[in-house]
Design a protein around this motif. Structure first.
Motif, short mmCIF file in Angstrom:
data_model
loop_
_atom_site.label_atom_id
_atom_site.label_comp_id
_atom_site.label_asym_id
_atom_site.label_seq_id
_atom_site.Cartn_x
_atom_site.Cartn_y
_atom_site.Cartn_z
N VAL A 87 0.84 -1.21 0.00
CA VAL A 87 0.00 0.00 0.00
C VAL A 87 0.87 1.25 0.00
CG1 VAL A 87 -1.79 1.27 1.24
CG2 VAL A 87 -1.86 -1.22 1.19
N GLN A 88 1.96 1.22 0.76
CA GLN A 88 2.87 2.38 0.82
C GLN A 88 3.52 2.63 -0.55
OE1 GLN A 88 4.17 3.72 4.34
NE2 GLN A 88 4.30 5.49 3.00
N VAL A 89 3.90 1.56 -1.24
CA VAL A 89 4.52 1.70 -2.56
C VAL A 89 3.52 2.27 -3.57
CG1 VAL A 89 5.46 0.40 -4.51
CG2 VAL A 89 6.26 -0.07 -2.20
N VAL A 90 2.28 1.79 -3.53
CA VAL A 90 1.24 2.32 -4.43
C VAL A 90 1.02 3.80 -4.17
CG1 VAL A 90 -1.23 2.22 -5.00
CG2 VAL A 90 0.08 0.10 -4.76
N CYS A 91 1.01 4.18 -2.90
CA CYS A 91 0.81 5.58 -2.52
C CYS A 91 1.94 6.45 -3.07
CB CYS A 91 0.73 5.69 -1.00
SG CYS A 91 0.31 7.33 -0.39
N LEU A 92 3.19 6.00 -2.90
CA LEU A 92 4.35 6.76 -3.39
C LEU A 92 4.37 6.81 -4.91
CD1 LEU A 92 6.98 8.26 -2.77
CD2 LEU A 92 8.15 6.04 -2.77
N ALA A 93 4.03 5.68 -5.57
CA ALA A 93 4.05 5.63 -7.03
C ALA A 93 3.00 6.55 -7.62
CB ALA A 93 3.82 4.19 -7.50
N SER A 94 1.80 6.56 -7.05
CA SER A 94 0.73 7.43 -7.58
C SER A 94 1.08 8.91 -7.38
CB SER A 94 -0.60 7.11 -6.89
OG SER A 94 -0.51 7.29 -5.48
N GLY A 148 1.81 16.33 -13.85
CA GLY A 148 1.49 17.71 -13.49
C GLY A 148 2.56 18.68 -13.94
N ASP A 149 3.83 18.28 -13.83
CA ASP A 149 4.92 19.16 -14.25
C ASP A 149 4.91 19.38 -15.76
OD1 ASP A 149 5.88 19.62 -11.73
OD2 ASP A 149 7.34 17.99 -11.78
N GLN A 150 4.62 18.33 -16.52
CA GLN A 150 4.56 18.48 -17.98
C GLN A 150 3.42 19.41 -18.38
OE1 GLN A 150 6.97 17.33 -19.95
NE2 GLN A 150 7.91 16.63 -18.03
N GLY A 173 -15.39 18.91 -5.75
CA GLY A 173 -15.07 19.14 -7.16
C GLY A 173 -14.58 17.90 -7.88
N SER A 174 -14.24 18.06 -9.15
CA SER A 174 -13.74 16.95 -9.97
C SER A 174 -12.27 16.74 -9.66
CB SER A 174 -13.94 17.26 -11.46
OG SER A 174 -13.25 18.43 -11.81
N VAL A 175 -11.90 15.50 -9.42
CA VAL A 175 -10.53 15.15 -9.06
C VAL A 175 -9.95 14.28 -10.16
CG1 VAL A 175 -9.07 14.05 -7.33
CG2 VAL A 175 -11.16 15.22 -6.62
N PRO A 176 -8.75 14.63 -10.69
CA PRO A 176 -8.12 13.79 -11.72
C PRO A 176 -7.93 12.35 -11.24
CG PRO A 176 -6.98 15.89 -11.49
CD PRO A 176 -7.96 15.82 -10.37
N MET A 177 -7.84 11.43 -12.19
CA MET A 177 -7.76 10.01 -11.87
C MET A 177 -6.55 9.69 -10.98
SD MET A 177 -8.94 6.98 -11.96
CE MET A 177 -10.28 7.20 -13.13
N LEU A 178 -5.37 10.23 -11.34
CA LEU A 178 -4.18 9.94 -10.55
C LEU A 178 -4.30 10.46 -9.12
CD1 LEU A 178 -1.15 10.48 -12.96
CD2 LEU A 178 -1.79 8.38 -11.77
N GLN A 219 -7.12 10.76 -7.54
CA GLN A 219 -8.06 9.85 -6.89
C GLN A 219 -7.34 8.61 -6.37
OE1 GLN A 219 -11.59 8.85 -9.15
NE2 GLN A 219 -11.75 10.91 -10.01
N ILE A 220 -6.44 8.07 -7.20
CA ILE A 220 -5.67 6.88 -6.79
C ILE A 220 -4.80 7.20 -5.58
CG2 ILE A 220 -3.90 5.22 -7.49
CD1 ILE A 220 -4.95 5.52 -10.35
N PHE A 221 -4.16 8.38 -5.62
CA PHE A 221 -3.30 8.77 -4.50
C PHE A 221 -4.11 8.93 -3.22
CE2 PHE A 221 -1.76 12.39 -1.92
CZ PHE A 221 -0.63 11.78 -1.38
N LEU A 222 -5.23 9.65 -3.30
CA LEU A 222 -6.05 9.87 -2.11
C LEU A 222 -6.59 8.55 -1.56
CD1 LEU A 222 -8.05 13.06 -3.23
CD2 LEU A 222 -6.18 12.94 -1.55
N ALA A 223 -7.04 7.67 -2.48
CA ALA A 223 -7.57 6.38 -2.04
C ALA A 223 -6.48 5.54 -1.38
CB ALA A 223 -8.18 5.64 -3.23
N SER A 224 -5.28 5.53 -1.98
CA SER A 224 -4.19 4.74 -1.42
C SER A 224 -3.72 5.31 -0.08
CB SER A 224 -3.01 4.66 -2.41
OG SER A 224 -2.51 5.96 -2.68
#
Length: 401
Positions: free
Chosen positions: A142-149, A157-159, A298-303, A305-310
């Motif tokens: 779970v920690q790895v998924v959180c860091l990866a997302s 976001g930077d691009q 509001g609307s939250v981007p997919m990535l 959403q994954i970060f918040l959920a993880s």
């Protein structure tokens, strides 16, 4: 045919690798002295790196406040810094209390169990060791998924921010990932920025994993010792002849000594980790409610959403992992009194019956781990944190409970 165990670190296998990666493993890694010395430098460097990480977060937070940046970025930066400070405080307590030294006690106990002829004891230990490794491995995933997302969200976001600056002829700098102080425009030095963030992210996450996994392992080991003691107690008295009577008294006294050792172990463990558990539980409900509120507004981007959920999953996982294991310590400690009662105490002499009576009475008082001065931690404590988070979410979204 009995299984042959070539090593005695089965119980701490996952924790061992986490501690090695984070630089907290104290025992020699190899017979090669050069590798051991190299690892010692890495171990000291990782702790210095964590301190440097917090310093850079504090410097950037000061700059954001001074330049009156977006309040959302300032709040995010502040929350990250507080989380990292809490991780550092927990690790300081672990180092100060020498909790990592208790790993040696687990390894010694495991060696004794593999040499034992009691298959029931081996089965209990194997089952608990498997549970411990699965629990620590789950936390790691779970920690790895959180860091990866979070990392993927920063890259994309930077691009998008670079493209926005090009189209609108602006010079907005990146606010993704960790808000670290950097002597220059971050978007112009993304290679260095990503390297620093990756290293700091690795150190912070690995330290966090070690902290929670170590506490869980030590608590599971305590409940394991209690369950094994119960199994031994129920069959330590048998036979009626004088030879058996002497053996029964000897085995009974050995169990009483083991019970006293367990009491001492849990008392010492609780004294060392109660403050860590309190710090851990104080902000968990706020972290969960903040993530859920961000998701609902509001609307939250997919990535994202994954970060918040993880992140919510990770926080809830840590809460339940600590509360469940603490509850097991309390539950297994009270079962010891039943085990003393279930002994064939009618086969004992007066001294043996007196020992059983005193030991059963002592075991009536449950052992526990506490949240600082606020009482024992149980499953109910974990549920209260989740309920508090739900209340905070209600207040943030509606203004009423």
């Amino acid at each position: 045919m009995k299984a042959v165990h070539t090593s005695n670190d089965h119980f701490v296998k996952t924790l061992k690798w986490l501690m090695i990666f984070a630089g907290f493993w104290k025992m020699p890694l190899s017979k090669n002295p050069f590798l051991n010395k190299l690892y010692m430098f890495y171990s000291k460097g990782s702790k210095i790196y964590m301190f440097l990480f917090i310093i850079l977060l504090a410097m950037e937070l000061f700059r954001l406040i001074k330049d009156q940046e977006n309040s959302k970025v300032i709040i995010t930066s502040f929350c990250v810094m507080v989380s990292c400070i809490l991780i550092a405080v927990k690790l300081y307590i672990i180092i100060k209390r020498n909790l990592a030294d208790l790993i040696q006690e687990i390894i010694i106990k495991e060696e004794e169990i593999w040499k034992s002829d009691d298959e029931e004891v081996k089965d209990i230990f194997t089952r608990k060791a498997y549970f411990c490794n699965v629990l620590c491995a789950g936390l790691t995933m779970v920690q790895v998924v959180c860091l990866a997302s979070m990392s993927a969200m920063a890259f994309i976001g930077d691009q998008e921010l670079i493209e926005y600056n090009r189209v609108h002829n602006t010079t907005l700098d990146t606010y993704y990932w960790y808000q670290l102080w950097f002597p220059g425009v971050k978007l112009d030095h993304l290679g260095w920025v990503y390297t620093l963030n990756g290293c700091f992210g690795w150190i912070a996450c690995s330290n966090s994993m070690v902290c929670h996994s170590l506490l869980a392992t030590l608590m599971i080991f305590a409940s394991t010792k209690m369950e094994i003691l119960c199994a031994i107690l129920r069959k330590c008295v048998k036979g009626k002849i004088d030879v058996d009577l002497d053996r029964n008294i000897f085995e009974l006294k050995r169990c009483v000594v083991e019970h006293q050792d367990i009491i001492e172990y849990v008392t010492r463990l609780n004294k060392s980790i109660s403050l860590i558990l309190l710090l851990h539980f104080l902000l968990n409900s706020v972290e969960i409610s903040s993530c859920v509120t961000s998701y609902l507004k509001g609307s939250v981007p997919m990535l994202q959403q994954i970060f918040l959920a993880s992140y919510v999953t990770l926080t809830v996982y840590q809460i339940l992992m600590a509360s469940w294991n603490a509850n097991e310590i309390q539950h297994q400690s009270t079962k010891i009194a039943d085990a003393f009662y279930e002994i064939n105490w009618l086969l004992l002499n007066k001294d043996g019956k007196t020992i059983c009576l005193i030991s059963a009475h002592r075991a009536q008082k449950p052992l526990s781990t506490t949240l600082g001065p606020f009482g024992a931690m149980t499953n109910q404590s974990g549920l209260l944190v989740i309920k508090a988070a739900y209340s905070y979410v209600s207040v943030m979204n509606t203004g009423t409970l």
